[in-house]
Design a protein around this motif. Sequence first.
Motif, PDB file in Angstrom:
ATOM      1  N   LEU A  91      29.737  39.582  46.376  1.00  0.00           N
ATOM      2  CA  LEU A  91      30.326  38.623  45.439  1.00  0.00           C
ATOM      3  C   LEU A  91      31.503  37.884  46.083  1.00  0.00           C
ATOM      4  O   LEU A  91      32.342  38.506  46.740  1.00  0.00           O
ATOM      5  CB  LEU A  91      30.820  39.354  44.184  1.00  0.00           C
ATOM      6  CG  LEU A  91      31.229  38.433  43.032  1.00  0.00           C
ATOM      7  CD1 LEU A  91      29.993  37.967  42.252  1.00  0.00           C
ATOM      8  CD2 LEU A  91      32.197  39.117  42.076  1.00  0.00           C
ATOM      9  N   ARG A  94      36.888  35.423  43.270  1.00  0.00           N
ATOM     10  CA  ARG A  94      37.170  34.313  42.356  1.00  0.00           C
ATOM     11  C   ARG A  94      38.651  34.175  42.125  1.00  0.00           C
ATOM     12  O   ARG A  94      39.361  35.179  42.008  1.00  0.00           O
ATOM     13  CB  ARG A  94      36.543  34.577  40.988  1.00  0.00           C
ATOM     14  CG  ARG A  94      35.168  34.010  40.802  1.00  0.00           C
ATOM     15  CD  ARG A  94      34.136  35.018  41.088  1.00  0.00           C
ATOM     16  NE  ARG A  94      32.830  34.571  40.618  1.00  0.00           N
ATOM     17  CZ  ARG A  94      31.739  34.559  41.347  1.00  0.00           C
ATOM     18  NH1 ARG A  94      31.788  34.955  42.611  1.00  0.00           N
ATOM     19  NH2 ARG A  94      30.596  34.173  40.839  1.00  0.00           N
ATOM     20  N   ASN A 193      36.837  45.165  39.143  1.00  0.00           N
ATOM     21  CA  ASN A 193      36.116  44.008  38.619  1.00  0.00           C
ATOM     22  C   ASN A 193      34.626  44.354  38.715  1.00  0.00           C
ATOM     23  O   ASN A 193      33.959  43.984  39.657  1.00  0.00           O
ATOM     24  CB  ASN A 193      36.437  42.763  39.461  1.00  0.00           C
ATOM     25  CG  ASN A 193      35.610  41.553  39.038  1.00  0.00           C
ATOM     26  OD1 ASN A 193      35.093  41.504  37.918  1.00  0.00           O
ATOM     27  ND2 ASN A 193      35.462  40.583  39.927  1.00  0.00           N
ATOM     28  N   PRO A 194      34.148  45.129  37.718  1.00  0.00           N
ATOM     29  CA  PRO A 194      32.751  45.579  37.812  1.00  0.00           C
ATOM     30  C   PRO A 194      31.795  44.464  37.402  1.00  0.00           C
ATOM     31  O   PRO A 194      32.244  43.437  36.892  1.00  0.00           O
ATOM     32  CB  PRO A 194      32.711  46.723  36.784  1.00  0.00           C
ATOM     33  CG  PRO A 194      33.694  46.306  35.742  1.00  0.00           C
ATOM     34  CD  PRO A 194      34.790  45.560  36.461  1.00  0.00           C
ATOM     35  N   PRO A 195      30.490  44.659  37.597  1.00  0.00           N
ATOM     36  CA  PRO A 195      29.543  43.647  37.098  1.00  0.00           C
ATOM     37  C   PRO A 195      29.624  43.634  35.570  1.00  0.00           C
ATOM     38  O   PRO A 195      29.599  44.697  34.963  1.00  0.00           O
ATOM     39  CB  PRO A 195      28.180  44.209  37.540  1.00  0.00           C
ATOM     40  CG  PRO A 195      28.474  45.256  38.565  1.00  0.00           C
ATOM     41  CD  PRO A 195      29.825  45.792  38.241  1.00  0.00           C
ATOM     42  N   TYR A 196      29.739  42.459  34.968  1.00  0.00           N
ATOM     43  CA  TYR A 196      29.891  42.459  33.500  1.00  0.00           C
ATOM     44  C   TYR A 196      29.128  41.357  32.777  1.00  0.00           C
ATOM     45  O   TYR A 196      29.323  41.124  31.593  1.00  0.00           O
ATOM     46  CB  TYR A 196      31.367  42.428  33.109  1.00  0.00           C
ATOM     47  CG  TYR A 196      32.181  41.247  33.605  1.00  0.00           C
ATOM     48  CD1 TYR A 196      31.968  39.951  33.144  1.00  0.00           C
ATOM     49  CD2 TYR A 196      33.225  41.454  34.508  1.00  0.00           C
ATOM     50  CE1 TYR A 196      32.749  38.892  33.585  1.00  0.00           C
ATOM     51  CE2 TYR A 196      34.009  40.403  34.956  1.00  0.00           C
ATOM     52  CZ  TYR A 196      33.762  39.128  34.498  1.00  0.00           C
ATOM     53  OH  TYR A 196      34.537  38.078  34.930  1.00  0.00           O
ATOM     54  N   ILE A 197      28.259  40.662  33.476  1.00  0.00           N
ATOM     55  CA  ILE A 197      27.513  39.600  32.792  1.00  0.00           C
ATOM     56  C   ILE A 197      26.286  40.226  32.106  1.00  0.00           C
ATOM     57  O   ILE A 197      25.529  40.939  32.772  1.00  0.00           O
ATOM     58  CB  ILE A 197      27.038  38.527  33.797  1.00  0.00           C
ATOM     59  CG1 ILE A 197      28.161  38.162  34.757  1.00  0.00           C
ATOM     60  CG2 ILE A 197      26.389  37.352  33.100  1.00  0.00           C
ATOM     61  CD1 ILE A 197      28.784  36.845  34.627  1.00  0.00           C
ATOM     62  N   VAL A 209      25.689  30.429  41.710  1.00  0.00           N
ATOM     63  CA  VAL A 209      25.878  31.860  41.476  1.00  0.00           C
ATOM     64  C   VAL A 209      24.520  32.539  41.310  1.00  0.00           C
ATOM     65  O   VAL A 209      24.207  33.520  41.994  1.00  0.00           O
ATOM     66  CB  VAL A 209      26.746  32.085  40.205  1.00  0.00           C
ATOM     67  CG1 VAL A 209      26.960  33.573  39.960  1.00  0.00           C
ATOM     68  CG2 VAL A 209      28.070  31.352  40.320  1.00  0.00           C
ATOM     69  N   ALA A 217      26.158  42.629  41.723  1.00  0.00           N
ATOM     70  CA  ALA A 217      27.592  42.522  41.470  1.00  0.00           C
ATOM     71  C   ALA A 217      27.891  41.805  40.160  1.00  0.00           C
ATOM     72  O   ALA A 217      29.055  41.695  39.758  1.00  0.00           O
ATOM     73  CB  ALA A 217      28.269  41.778  42.616  1.00  0.00           C
ATOM     74  N   LEU A 218      26.871  41.292  39.506  1.00  0.00           N
ATOM     75  CA  LEU A 218      27.085  40.473  38.309  1.00  0.00           C
ATOM     76  C   LEU A 218      26.531  41.116  37.043  1.00  0.00           C
ATOM     77  O   LEU A 218      27.147  41.052  35.981  1.00  0.00           O
ATOM     78  CB  LEU A 218      26.375  39.115  38.486  1.00  0.00           C
ATOM     79  CG  LEU A 218      26.896  38.211  39.595  1.00  0.00           C
ATOM     80  CD1 LEU A 218      25.884  37.104  39.897  1.00  0.00           C
ATOM     81  CD2 LEU A 218      28.235  37.591  39.202  1.00  0.00           C
ATOM     82  N   GLU A 248      38.952  43.737  35.084  1.00  0.00           N
ATOM     83  CA  GLU A 248      38.580  42.380  34.686  1.00  0.00           C
ATOM     84  C   GLU A 248      37.454  42.475  33.651  1.00  0.00           C
ATOM     85  O   GLU A 248      36.612  43.384  33.725  1.00  0.00           O
ATOM     86  CB  GLU A 248      38.098  41.573  35.905  1.00  0.00           C
ATOM     87  CG  GLU A 248      37.698  40.154  35.505  1.00  0.00           C
ATOM     88  CD  GLU A 248      37.498  39.216  36.682  1.00  0.00           C
ATOM     89  OE1 GLU A 248      38.307  39.236  37.634  1.00  0.00           O
ATOM     90  OE2 GLU A 248      36.509  38.451  36.639  1.00  0.00           O
ATOM     91  N   ARG A 280      40.835  37.968  30.044  1.00  0.00           N
ATOM     92  CA  ARG A 280      40.406  38.130  31.435  1.00  0.00           C
ATOM     93  C   ARG A 280      40.569  39.545  31.984  1.00  0.00           C
ATOM     94  O   ARG A 280      39.758  40.013  32.766  1.00  0.00           O
ATOM     95  CB  ARG A 280      41.191  37.121  32.314  1.00  0.00           C
ATOM     96  CG  ARG A 280      40.864  37.118  33.760  1.00  0.00           C
ATOM     97  CD  ARG A 280      39.437  36.804  34.051  1.00  0.00           C
ATOM     98  NE  ARG A 280      39.058  35.456  33.650  1.00  0.00           N
ATOM     99  CZ  ARG A 280      37.810  34.986  33.741  1.00  0.00           C
ATOM    100  NH1 ARG A 280      36.852  35.737  34.239  1.00  0.00           N
ATOM    101  NH2 ARG A 280      37.536  33.762  33.320  1.00  0.00           N
TER     102      ARG A 280
HETATM  103  N1  GLN Z   1      33.406  36.156  36.942  1.00  0.00           N
HETATM  104  C1  GLN Z   1      32.171  36.273  37.627  1.00  0.00           C
HETATM  105  C2  GLN Z   1      31.259  35.121  37.239  1.00  0.00           C
HETATM  106  O1  GLN Z   1      31.351  34.617  36.158  1.00  0.00           O
HETATM  107  C3  GLN Z   1      31.492  37.590  37.297  1.00  0.00           C
HETATM  108  C4  GLN Z   1      32.097  38.714  38.016  1.00  0.00           C
HETATM  109  C5  GLN Z   1      31.592  40.020  37.554  1.00  0.00           C
HETATM  110  O2  GLN Z   1      30.511  40.203  36.957  1.00  0.00           O
HETATM  111  N2  GLN Z   1      32.379  40.959  37.805  1.00  0.00           N
HETATM  112  O3  GLN Z   1      30.466  34.673  38.047  1.00  0.00           O
END
Ligand code: GLN
Length: 290
Positions: A91, A94, A193-197, A209, A217-218, A248, A280
Amino acid sequence: MTIGELLKCGAETLHGAGIENYSGEVRDIIMHLTGYSASELFMHNSDEADPAVSQKFSDMIRKRCTHYPLQYILGETCFMGYTFKCRENVLIPRYDTENLVAAAAESISSNESLQVLDMCTGTGCIGISFYLERQKKGVRDRVTLADISDDAIAAATENRKLFGESCIDDIEIVKTDLFSELGGREYDVLLSNPPYIPTEECDKLETDVRDYEPRLALDGDIDGLSFYRRIISEMGEYLKSGAHIYMEIGYDQYEGVRKLMEDAGYVDISLIKDLSGLDRVVSCRKRINE
Ligand code: GLN
């Protein structure tokens, strides 16, 4: 062609390919290739460009037109004022994530050397820049950069070398599925900042992206909260009394993450917004044993 002509022509091409920040990006590419600063670039505007530079420039522009990320093309990006190497399958750091490092470095004022964990570290940018910020204040922490991905481990290892001998001495890198390989360690600070989507949203991300950055990672599973659930339920054993936690989150995940922290007995839960006013970062502390 002159440098100025390259800039103009590159900007037009990127604009035509739908790259939003086309003029900033061409400047970044030329500065990267020539080594000029922004003001030097201005002074050298009418110089004839070296043919090798022109060739590399047009290759890079062509690649960027496919929406392949600029940071992978340049192999680096800036985070907290430091230049970190970037590579495919890891990743890209950001700007938004600077909020996490800045908040943690500002509010953790201890002058003692702390044990710090950067969980799901990717390039290592969070753990390394937190270390460097504290080093500026005269403190040398001990940091663990943890990730499950071989590419992330390779990127973090490369980045750890960029900032001096003390980083190599004080920062360890561990390939691990969350806490599985961290047995016996106890931390004062956990940054992540783990994957969080949410999985469904991953397919709707912008091309840069979605097509080129690592899904690993997402993707935070169905509701995006899967890694918070695992980290928050497992972290207690690896944290000292009073430990600080900074994570995050996605813009709509505060309530979900707050509840997970509260249910697991964490205290002082608070929310940090980014400069656009979006939720955030969530921070909390492990209760102090009396
Ligand atoms: N902020 C990132 C994005 O929107 C996602 C990062 C994450 O999943 N940790 O692309």
